[in-house]
Design an enzyme around this catalytic site. Structure first.
Site, short mmCIF file in Angstrom:
data_model
loop_
_atom_site.label_atom_id
_atom_site.label_comp_id
_atom_site.label_asym_id
_atom_site.label_seq_id
_atom_site.Cartn_x
_atom_site.Cartn_y
_atom_site.Cartn_z
N CYS A 1 -19.85 1.45 2.28
CA CYS A 1 -19.90 0.88 0.93
C CYS A 1 -19.45 -0.63 1.03
CB CYS A 1 -19.13 1.55 -0.23
SG CYS A 1 -17.30 1.75 -0.14
N CYS B 1 -26.64 -5.52 -8.76
CA CYS B 1 -26.37 -5.00 -7.48
C CYS B 1 -25.71 -3.52 -7.33
CB CYS B 1 -25.64 -5.72 -6.44
SG CYS B 1 -25.45 -5.41 -4.88
N CYS C 1 -23.56 -0.77 -2.76
CA CYS C 1 -22.69 0.15 -2.37
C CYS C 1 -22.74 1.62 -2.91
CB CYS C 1 -21.31 -0.39 -2.81
SG CYS C 1 -20.82 -0.67 -4.61
N CYS D 1 -14.75 5.30 6.52
CA CYS D 1 -16.09 5.08 6.32
C CYS D 1 -16.08 3.54 5.89
CB CYS D 1 -16.70 6.08 5.35
SG CYS D 1 -18.27 5.71 4.99
N ASP E 1 0.74 -1.17 -0.17
CA ASP E 1 0.13 0.02 0.14
C ASP E 1 0.78 1.20 0.01
OD1 ASP E 1 -2.51 1.24 -0.14
OD2 ASP E 1 -2.51 1.44 2.01
N CYS F 1 -15.35 11.51 -1.10
CA CYS F 1 -15.45 10.23 -0.20
C CYS F 1 -15.09 10.43 1.19
CB CYS F 1 -14.35 9.20 -0.81
SG CYS F 1 -14.15 7.88 0.00
N CYS G 1 -20.76 -8.49 -9.81
CA CYS G 1 -21.62 -7.68 -9.34
C CYS G 1 -22.98 -7.51 -9.74
CB CYS G 1 -21.00 -6.10 -9.47
SG CYS G 1 -19.49 -5.64 -8.39
#
Length: 345
Positions: A247, A194, A197, A244, A137, A217, A191
């Protein structure tokens, strides 16, 4: 190499990873165009580092030309509780599930290094000398795209990696190696129709499926964004003070989520807003030592806490907010004055 790959997978699972797959460094040629469109739209906001070393970020093969394989690994941090009911606790601030405990960068990197050293030793005994580089990351590596190319999962409509085997509560790590290991097939999108999110996002941060405008965001606003948050967005933050999970939490594939293998990811999901607002720099550093929260600093964190206080509808927080209206940090003082006004003071 097939036997070595099988042993490598077993070793990775023994280390606590929930899955391991392999792809080639050049398996994501579409990333460069997607990244350029993201940057040209300004969706990265203040994250100027995304535009730095863009050649590497858009072409993993250029990061280390000697690499022949990318070993992609997923580690679960699935919370035991549903994060969404926590948003009703107005006197308490909510911390994203990934940041409740110890910093995942340190934990995952150590696991990757152990797996990597094992791979080097076993390959050497088989007369296949190898080198590795590990990434978690912090380098210009498109982990999610590589994860899909390797077959770990697919990038869902919320742009995060989703798996039919472990949902979307996972950290990703990469081991680049000079070994030519057998590659796995890429995963396809599951997905379907759907859009949970997309619909749950409080700020409308998804201009379209599979596209994220980070400037709206809540994770970006509470972690990456420096200075005051736009006043139109502040009420939408609710009591989220670091990140957060909305989603991620509503993804139906989480019914297959795997239990986190490391108890160090567990920690306090919420904390009293008044207590957090009173933190000075030393108190903040002491409280969040070893946590990913520490990296944003006291001022940005207390700014978030004051937005949550302003959204709490609790006049009892007025003395705390008034006191911080004279804070030396202009952003904290601005957030405190906003909170006072919101609470009717």
């Amino acid at each position: 190499m097939d036997a070595l790959k099988d042993r490598l997978k077993a070793q990775a699972l023994d280390e606590g990873f929930v899955a391991m797959r392999i792809c080639r460094p050049d398996a994501v040629p579409e990333v460069a165009g997607r990244l350029r469109a993201f940057l040209d739209a300004g969706y990265h906001g203040q994250m100027g580092w995304m535009a730095d070393r863009v050649h590497w970020r858009g072409d993993p093969a250029a990061l280390w030309p000697e690499a022949r394989s990318v070993v992609m690994l997923a580690e679960s941090y699935a919370p035991e509780d549903d994060p969404l009911p926590l948003l009703e606790q107005r006197g308490r601030g909510v911390i994203s599930a990934y940041a409740r405990g110890r910093d995942y960068h340190d934990i995952v990197k150590k696991r990757l290094k152990r797996v990597g050293r094992w791979l080097i030793d076993v390959a050497a005994r088989a007369d296949h000398p190898a080198q590795i580089k590990v990434f978690v990351d912090t380098a210009p590596v498109p982990e999610k795209a590589l994860g899909q190319a390797a077959g770990l999962g697919w990038q869902g409509k919320h742009t995060n990696l989703v798996s039919r085997d472990w949902g979307n509560w996972c950290f990703l790590g990469a081991i680049f190696t000079t070994l030519d290991l057998p590659a796995d097939a890429a995963e396809r999108d599951h997905c379907g129709q759907c859009r949970r999110c997309l619909d749950i996002c409080p700020t409308g941060a998804f201009p379209a499926p599979y596209r994220l405008d980070a400037r709206r965001c809540i994770s970006y606003l509470t972690i990456e964004h420096k200075g005051p948050v736009d006043e139109e967005l502040r009420p939408l933050l609710g009591n989220r003070i670091y990140g957060c999970d909305d989603c991620l939490a509503v993804c139906p594939w989480n019914k297959f989520a795997k239990e986190a293998s490391d108890l160090r990811y567990d920690g306090q999901a919420t904390a009293p807003l008044g207590e957090l607002a009173a933190l000075d720099d030393a108190g903040f550093r002491a409280r969040f030592s070893g946590s990913p929260i520490k990296r944003i600093g006291r001022d940005r964190f207390v700014r978030n806490v004051l937005y949550a206080i302003g959204n709490s509808g609790t006049p009892g927080f007025l003395p705390v907010a008034r006191a911080l209206a004279a804070d030396p940090d202009d952003t904290v003082a601005d957030a405190a004055r906003w909170a006072v006004t919101r609470l009717g003071g």
